[in-house]
Design a protein around this motif. Structure first.
Motif, PDB file in Angstrom:
ATOM      1  N   TYR A 146     -68.057  86.961  63.703  1.00  0.00           N
ATOM      2  CA  TYR A 146     -68.852  85.892  64.217  1.00  0.00           C
ATOM      3  C   TYR A 146     -69.437  86.762  65.059  1.00  0.00           C
ATOM      4  O   TYR A 146     -70.417  86.338  65.675  1.00  0.00           O
ATOM      5  CB  TYR A 146     -67.730  85.668  65.602  1.00  0.00           C
ATOM      6  CG  TYR A 146     -66.221  85.104  64.797  1.00  0.00           C
ATOM      7  CD1 TYR A 146     -66.432  83.605  64.788  1.00  0.00           C
ATOM      8  CD2 TYR A 146     -65.464  85.744  64.963  1.00  0.00           C
ATOM      9  CE1 TYR A 146     -65.076  83.032  64.889  1.00  0.00           C
ATOM     10  CE2 TYR A 146     -64.172  84.851  64.451  1.00  0.00           C
ATOM     11  CZ  TYR A 146     -64.200  82.702  64.435  1.00  0.00           C
ATOM     12  OH  TYR A 146     -63.486  82.567  64.830  1.00  0.00           O
ATOM     13  N   ILE A 147     -69.595  87.778  64.407  1.00  0.00           N
ATOM     14  CA  ILE A 147     -70.740  88.221  65.039  1.00  0.00           C
ATOM     15  C   ILE A 147     -71.719  89.368  64.107  1.00  0.00           C
ATOM     16  O   ILE A 147     -72.856  89.096  63.730  1.00  0.00           O
ATOM     17  CB  ILE A 147     -70.178  89.786  65.960  1.00  0.00           C
ATOM     18  CG1 ILE A 147     -69.286  88.901  67.605  1.00  0.00           C
ATOM     19  CG2 ILE A 147     -71.357  90.777  66.979  1.00  0.00           C
ATOM     20  CD1 ILE A 147     -68.613  89.773  67.869  1.00  0.00           C
ATOM     21  N   PRO A 150     -73.660  86.981  61.077  1.00  0.00           N
ATOM     22  CA  PRO A 150     -74.355  86.348  61.375  1.00  0.00           C
ATOM     23  C   PRO A 150     -75.793  86.202  61.854  1.00  0.00           C
ATOM     24  O   PRO A 150     -76.757  85.442  61.354  1.00  0.00           O
ATOM     25  CB  PRO A 150     -74.200  84.917  62.722  1.00  0.00           C
ATOM     26  CG  PRO A 150     -72.486  85.182  62.808  1.00  0.00           C
ATOM     27  CD  PRO A 150     -72.069  86.616  61.610  1.00  0.00           C
ATOM     28  N   GLN A 151     -75.348  87.604  62.414  1.00  0.00           N
ATOM     29  CA  GLN A 151     -77.025  88.017  62.688  1.00  0.00           C
ATOM     30  C   GLN A 151     -77.768  88.834  61.552  1.00  0.00           C
ATOM     31  O   GLN A 151     -78.783  89.396  61.125  1.00  0.00           O
ATOM     32  CB  GLN A 151     -76.829  89.731  63.469  1.00  0.00           C
ATOM     33  CG  GLN A 151     -76.534  89.126  64.820  1.00  0.00           C
ATOM     34  CD  GLN A 151     -75.954  90.308  66.034  1.00  0.00           C
ATOM     35  OE1 GLN A 151     -77.126  90.977  66.182  1.00  0.00           O
ATOM     36  NE2 GLN A 151     -74.742  90.898  66.257  1.00  0.00           N
TER      37      GLN A 151
ATOM     38  N   PHE B  91     -74.158  90.233  72.483  1.00  0.00           N
ATOM     39  CA  PHE B  91     -74.894  90.312  70.977  1.00  0.00           C
ATOM     40  C   PHE B  91     -76.114  89.302  71.005  1.00  0.00           C
ATOM     41  O   PHE B  91     -75.647  87.644  71.870  1.00  0.00           O
ATOM     42  CB  PHE B  91     -73.386  89.294  70.542  1.00  0.00           C
ATOM     43  CG  PHE B  91     -72.102  89.623  71.049  1.00  0.00           C
ATOM     44  CD1 PHE B  91     -72.170  90.431  70.204  1.00  0.00           C
ATOM     45  CD2 PHE B  91     -70.647  88.831  71.001  1.00  0.00           C
ATOM     46  CE1 PHE B  91     -70.349  91.446  70.563  1.00  0.00           C
ATOM     47  CE2 PHE B  91     -69.723  89.832  70.792  1.00  0.00           C
ATOM     48  CZ  PHE B  91     -69.512  91.240  71.331  1.00  0.00           C
ATOM     49  N   HIS B  93     -77.814  86.853  69.343  1.00  0.00           N
ATOM     50  CA  HIS B  93     -77.210  85.340  68.887  1.00  0.00           C
ATOM     51  C   HIS B  93     -76.606  84.607  69.690  1.00  0.00           C
ATOM     52  O   HIS B  93     -76.870  82.959  69.160  1.00  0.00           O
ATOM     53  CB  HIS B  93     -77.062  85.773  66.941  1.00  0.00           C
ATOM     54  CG  HIS B  93     -75.620  85.761  67.071  1.00  0.00           C
ATOM     55  ND1 HIS B  93     -74.701  87.187  67.540  1.00  0.00           N
ATOM     56  CD2 HIS B  93     -75.035  85.197  66.655  1.00  0.00           C
ATOM     57  CE1 HIS B  93     -73.665  87.125  67.233  1.00  0.00           C
ATOM     58  NE2 HIS B  93     -73.231  85.746  66.849  1.00  0.00           N
ATOM     59  N   LEU B  94     -76.061  85.011  70.383  1.00  0.00           N
ATOM     60  CA  LEU B  94     -75.467  83.863  71.506  1.00  0.00           C
ATOM     61  C   LEU B  94     -75.743  84.023  72.302  1.00  0.00           C
ATOM     62  O   LEU B  94     -76.464  85.232  73.189  1.00  0.00           O
ATOM     63  CB  LEU B  94     -74.162  84.190  71.383  1.00  0.00           C
ATOM     64  CG  LEU B  94     -72.888  84.278  69.906  1.00  0.00           C
ATOM     65  CD1 LEU B  94     -71.209  85.271  70.385  1.00  0.00           C
ATOM     66  CD2 LEU B  94     -72.960  83.287  69.239  1.00  0.00           C
ATOM     67  N   LEU B 102     -67.179  83.640  73.720  1.00  0.00           N
ATOM     68  CA  LEU B 102     -66.199  84.112  72.189  1.00  0.00           C
ATOM     69  C   LEU B 102     -65.436  84.522  71.830  1.00  0.00           C
ATOM     70  O   LEU B 102     -63.958  83.512  71.585  1.00  0.00           O
ATOM     71  CB  LEU B 102     -67.539  84.543  71.894  1.00  0.00           C
ATOM     72  CG  LEU B 102     -66.850  85.224  69.620  1.00  0.00           C
ATOM     73  CD1 LEU B 102     -67.198  83.836  69.298  1.00  0.00           C
ATOM     74  CD2 LEU B 102     -68.382  85.950  69.182  1.00  0.00           C
ATOM     75  N   THR B 106     -61.822  83.279  70.372  1.00  0.00           N
ATOM     76  CA  THR B 106     -61.599  83.936  68.485  1.00  0.00           C
ATOM     77  C   THR B 106     -60.493  84.252  68.852  1.00  0.00           C
ATOM     78  O   THR B 106     -59.877  84.857  67.748  1.00  0.00           O
ATOM     79  CB  THR B 106     -62.471  83.700  68.748  1.00  0.00           C
ATOM     80  OG1 THR B 106     -63.177  85.308  69.207  1.00  0.00           O
ATOM     81  CG2 THR B 106     -63.918  83.232  68.044  1.00  0.00           C
TER      82      THR B 106
END
Lengths: 251, 243
Positions: A146-147, A150-151, B91, B93-94, B102, B106
């Motif tokens: 999830y973290i 993706p980056q 994070f 990208h979020l 998140l 999850t």
């Protein structure tokens, strides 16, 4: 000279494009493209797994993956192709087509190289992201999924594209084990004409150059865009340079 | 709530924590201060086991954090300990909302819509409901740290740990983050906070721990700590701060 080149293209464009298909196996530029795309598509997920194994603490994952990467980096691709070509039929007791041989070899080879790219991408994120994810209760793999990935993969897109360019060039080696790709087709034409090798191989070079240049250029554009975006989005986490340390504290 | 018993930690031959024995009661706010390299951050990171210890034990809400346990148990335990980092570690990208929503989805299996609604409430609580769709790169340091606090709160932790939450901020942004922390303390959150903000310690803390050389040298209520520090090292530290 130019006239020769044009007339060679005019007479043989179909052979260059798809080989002897439908009367023979699909070949030419189509085969080159399919081989490259399939290689990278299969090598990519494998490379992520390899990268994770390379960062693992378990010797059962760490040693085989490290050995694979070292062998792939330390042996010429041609050697690897010949090994697979001659050894695999002996081991499994059946012949395998040249296309499959080439595909398998390329997937292993590219996965090894890509895994180093992926690993660098993960390391470059620094420890803070993993710490934050673990502190929130994510498992190691959950945090990766999830973290971290993706980056890392987003940041690595230009490198992955460059690796794709290398793969296209490496498919030419399929010629030595009679994979009917673009170089093979060009050589067929040359064998027919006999007197115009320069013209024939000029066409070949031109096709490779155009495809690879376009992709390299796309990688550069992508790289700039990512750099711009990153400049705007990572003021919180300082850009940490590569640090060769494990990213997590496993219990 | 948090109990350290004979905790020792070393990096090779360097002893980072020496025989730590201390308690944080429920709803108590403890500020840990001391010179850099004194082991404050290491201490706070041992509570959710981002750092391992070599001996001793740490109880969090009755559970031994450093006992042998399956990683699943440890993940669950960690999800119940709010942790705020010096460098925010959002994070990138979020979006702010996704950062907050998140992990409940999850890790805890909360429904997406429920988590997003709750995230919006939390962002509102830290004064950033309007920034829900922004990415961390578009937020100031102070805003990022407030999102990070909301992110930690989203897991509904019974206690919050802060590791120098304002040290990476420009001075004019320190106040907004401290205000959020003060509100949390007023709501009865158990908090342990490593900080150099002595004003915050004086105003909000129930107790101050002073550390140096991996030891807790002094434990006192803020009033007596700031006006009558007992340990000579604490006296020197405080007088250095005033200059």
């Amino acid at each position: 000279m130019l006239w020769d080149i044009l007339s060679i293209i005019q007479d043989n464009w179909l052979l260059l494009l798809i080989g002897q298909y439908p009367n023979g196996p699909l070949g030419g530029f189509a085969a080159t493209l399919i081989l490259s795309v399939l290689s990278i598509a299969l090598a990519f997920p494998l490379s992520v797994l390899l990268a994770l194994a390379r960062m693992s603490r378990s010797p059962f994952l760490l040693w085989p993956s490290t050995a694979l990467v070292y062998i792939a980096r330390g042996v010429p691709l041609l050697m690897l192709i010949l090994w697979v070509y001659f050894m695999v039929p002996v081991l499994i007791g059946a012949n395998i087509p040249g296309f499959v041989t080439m595909l398998v070899t390329l997937v292993i080879y590219e996965a090894a190289f890509l895994s180093e790219v992926v690993r660098a991408g993960i390391m470059a994120l620094g420890r803070g992201q993993m710490d934050a994810a673990r502190a929130l209760g994510h498992s190691y793999l959950g945090a990766m999924w999830y973290i971290i990935l993706p980056q890392a993969l987003y940041n690595m897109m230009p490198s992955i594209l460059s690796q794709f360019v290398s793969t296209i060039k490496e498919t030419t080696l399929g010629y030595v084990i009679n994979v009917p790709e673009l170089t093979f087709a060009a050589n067929q034409i040359n064998n027919q004409l006999l007197t115009k090798p320069f013209q024939v191989f000029f066409i070949l070079a031109l096709v490779y150059y155009l495809v690879c240049w376009t992709l390299s250029h796309a990688a550069t554009v992508l790289e700039r865009r990512i750099a711009r975006k990153r400049a705007g989005t990572t003021s919180g986490t300082l850009p940490v340079e590569l640090q060769p340390q494990t990213l997590t504290v496993e219990p | 709530m948090i109990r350290f018993s004979n905790v020792n930690k070393n990096y090779g031959s360097f002893q980072a924590l020496v025989d730590i024995n201390a308690d944080v009661a429920r709803s108590e706010v403890v500020v840990v201060c001391g010179p850099s390299g004194s082991g404050k951050s290491t201490l706070i990171r041992t509570i959710n086991r981002l750092e391992e210890i070599q001996s001793g034990s740490i109880l969090f809400d009755g559970q031994d954090v450093h006992a042998k346990m399956r990683s699943k148990e440890l993940n669950h335990l960690r999800s119940r300990i709010g942790f705020v980092f010096q460098s925010f570690n959002l994070f990138p990208h979020l979006s702010a909302l996704e950062n907050v929503a998140l992990s409940p989805v999850t890790v805890n299996g909360v429904k997406r819509e429920v988590a997003r609604e709750k995230a919006l409430q939390l962002l509102d609580r830290v004064g950033l409901a309007a920034k829900a769709g922004s990415y961390p790169g578009q937020l100031s340091g102070g805003q990022q740290q407030r999102v990070a606090i909301a992110r930690a709160l989203a897991m509904e932790p019974p206690a919050m740990l802060f590791d120098e939450p304002t040290s990476a901020l420009d001075p004019e942004m320190v106040g907004e983050v401290l205000a959020v922390m003060k509100a949390l303390a007023a709501d009865g959150m158990t908090m342990m906070c490593v900080t150099h903000e002595m004003g915050f310690a004086r105003e909000v803390a129930d107790r101050v721990w002073f550390m140096d050389g991996g030891r807790i040298l002094e434990e006192a209520d803020p009033e007596s700590f700031f006006s009558r520090p007992q340990h000579p090292r604490a006296q020197r530290f405080l007088s250095d701060l005033r200059h």
